[in-house]
Design a protein around this motif. Structure first.
Motif, mmCIF file in Angstrom:
data_model
loop_
_atom_site.group_PDB
_atom_site.id
_atom_site.type_symbol
_atom_site.label_atom_id
_atom_site.label_comp_id
_atom_site.label_asym_id
_atom_site.label_seq_id
_atom_site.Cartn_x
_atom_site.Cartn_y
_atom_site.Cartn_z
ATOM 1 N N THR A 232 0.919 -1.243 0.017
ATOM 2 C CA THR A 232 -0.027 -0.005 -0.093
ATOM 3 C C THR A 232 0.859 1.275 -0.165
ATOM 4 N N PRO A 236 -2.844 1.055 -4.857
ATOM 5 C CA PRO A 236 -3.766 0.688 -3.862
ATOM 6 C C PRO A 236 -3.735 -0.728 -4.158
ATOM 7 N N THR A 238 -6.339 -4.329 -2.930
ATOM 8 C CA THR A 238 -7.759 -4.812 -2.451
ATOM 9 C C THR A 238 -7.667 -6.074 -2.100
ATOM 10 N N TRP A 269 -4.077 0.766 4.806
ATOM 11 C CA TRP A 269 -4.376 1.383 3.708
ATOM 12 C C TRP A 269 -5.368 0.638 2.567
ATOM 13 N N VAL A 271 -7.981 -1.797 0.839
ATOM 14 C CA VAL A 271 -9.645 -2.082 0.796
ATOM 15 C C VAL A 271 -9.746 -3.642 1.081
ATOM 16 N N TYR A 272 -10.958 -3.531 2.201
ATOM 17 C CA TYR A 272 -11.349 -4.991 2.311
ATOM 18 C C TYR A 272 -12.822 -5.236 1.972
ATOM 19 N N PRO A 273 -13.266 -5.637 0.981
ATOM 20 C CA PRO A 273 -14.514 -5.751 0.485
ATOM 21 C C PRO A 273 -15.366 -6.236 1.457
ATOM 22 N N ASP A 276 -15.778 -3.052 3.809
ATOM 23 C CA ASP A 276 -16.203 -1.767 3.103
ATOM 24 C C ASP A 276 -15.696 -2.016 1.491
ATOM 25 N N THR A 278 -15.277 -0.002 -0.957
ATOM 26 C CA THR A 278 -15.179 1.236 -1.695
ATOM 27 C C THR A 278 -13.828 2.029 -0.969
ATOM 28 N N ARG A 279 -13.578 1.876 0.196
ATOM 29 C CA ARG A 279 -12.766 2.756 0.755
ATOM 30 C C ARG A 279 -11.579 1.964 1.486
ATOM 31 N N PRO A 280 -10.384 2.540 1.359
ATOM 32 C CA PRO A 280 -9.060 1.905 2.373
ATOM 33 C C PRO A 280 -9.762 1.775 3.783
ATOM 34 N N SER A 284 -12.514 4.639 6.342
ATOM 35 C CA SER A 284 -13.777 3.872 6.398
ATOM 36 C C SER A 284 -14.321 3.961 7.881
#
Length: 378
Positions: A232, A236, A238, A269, A271-273, A276, A278-280, A284
């Motif tokens: 990170t 980006p 995910t 930083w 993203v964890y779907p 959330d 959409t956001r890091p 979030s």
């Protein structure tokens, strides 16, 4: 932080992030802040710039703190300073710098010690001279890992307190998922076993804090699933980890360290779907609430470095700082070795407080948690 300066070889925060131009920049508009777990005691009235600046951790280039930073500290407009390897030549030199910063803070209208911190994890990630020499992985694989974790926490605490620092951005609680992945390749993870990581992290926390240095456990909810190239600092990332795995493996060690009294938690930083999409995590409110509700953590949350490549889609420093504060970050870390970066973050927070993008109640609760942290430090 991730690898920050040059301690982890090529994985440093100065490299160009991968292109993310297709993703819109999120603007810092009012959002629901993560609800504080406990009611916060009142804090002394501050100017908007002080209220903002007390949440900013500054960094600077080279061996001598710039006058602009000293002026901010004297005005009560800086929460603390982070040190990197390029700020340090010898223990005597950094001790002198710390004394200079503390003298500036003593002239501030605000009470409580300046937060003076670094990443002194052990192994390759050490910013200051001294221990701990062993990596977290080496400790986890040793014949007596519990004693090793306690010894390393004690070593970090003694060395940092001896030079006048009072916060360590360690230990790492990431549970690596595969050999050679991001956290394993530089041996920054105790183990693939979350129970062992939890136990050793708590040992490290207790031993370090017994020396007067606040521990920061990181990177919630966990960077253990990240593959070798998923840094990170650079771009980006995910991590599509199932919720059950995220909670039962990656988050699990935090409960023990929180129970052991860890003073700070740093958020990832990535993203964890599952939490959330959409956001890091560090931007979030959902992830902030996950931390506080599932672990019972009532202490100080701190962002990872604001200049990270993972945040390329989120605009300039000011917008990133406001988004992090809106999400529930108490402290905002600026690590580009540029006092102007800290000023930009603080100015944006001050404006957001004035125009209502940051809720006054949430801001006061963050400041109260920071004040409570300071009250236990020297």
């Amino acid at each position: 932080m991730m690898c920050g300066a040059t301690a982890c070889g090529a994985t440093n925060g100065s490299a160009n992030a991968a292109d993310n131009s297709a993703r819109p920049v999120a603007s810092a508009t009012p959002v629901a802040s993560a609800a504080p777990v406990t009611s916060a005691p009142p804090v002394a009235p501050l100017t908007p710039r002080q209220a903002a600046g007390q949440r900013i951790i500054y960094s600077y280039p080279g061996l001598v703190p710039p006058q602009a930073l000293l002026d901010r500290i004297r005005a009560g407009e800086a929460g603390g300073v982070i040190f990197f390897s390029d700020n340090v030549s010898t223990p005597k030199q950094i001790t002198g710098v710390v004394r200079q910063l503390r003298d500036a803070a003593a002239k501030s209208p605000l009470k409580g010690p300046l937060l003076l911190m670094t990443d002194q994890e052990g192994g390759k990630v050490r910013r200051l001279p001294g221990g701990p020499a062993a990596s977290l992985k080496a400790v986890g694989q040793s014949a007596d890992p519990d004693s090793g974790a306690s010894a390393d926490g004690r070593s970090a605490g003694q060395d940092l307190s001896g030079m006048g620092l009072n916060v360590n951005l360690a230990p790492v609680l990431d549970v690596y998922h595969a050999s050679g992945d991001l956290m394993d390749q530089v041996q920054r993870s105790f183990s693939q076993n979350p129970a062992l990581v939890g136990r050793l992290g708590a040992d490290y926390v207790k031993a370090q804090q017994a020396e007067g240095v606040a521990a920061t456990v990181k990177h919630f909810p966990g960077l253990g699933p990240a593959a070798a190239a998923e840094n990170t600092d650079l771009r980006p990332v995910t991590l599509p980890v199932p919720l059950d795995t995220l909670r039962n493996v990656d988050e699990a060690p935090y409960r023990q360290s929180v129970s052991a009294g860890a003073k700070l938690v740093m958020l990832s930083w990535a993203v964890y779907p599952a939490l959330d999409p959409t956001r890091p995590a560090g931007l979030s409110p959902v992830v902030q609430q996950e931390l506080r509700s599932r672990t019972g953590f009532t202490g100080v949350t701190i962002s990872d470095a604001l200049e990270a490549g993972a945040l390329k889609a989120y605009g300039a420093t000011g917008n990133r700082a406001v988004l992090a504060a809106q999400a529930g970050a108490d402290l905002i870390l600026t690590g580009s070795r540029n006092v102007q970066q800290g000023d930009d973050a603080a100015a944006a927070l001050a404006t957001a407080l004035s125009d209502g993008k940051l809720q006054q109640g949430a801001s006061q609760a963050a400041l109260a948690r920071i004040d409570a942290l300071r009250a236990g430090l020297r």
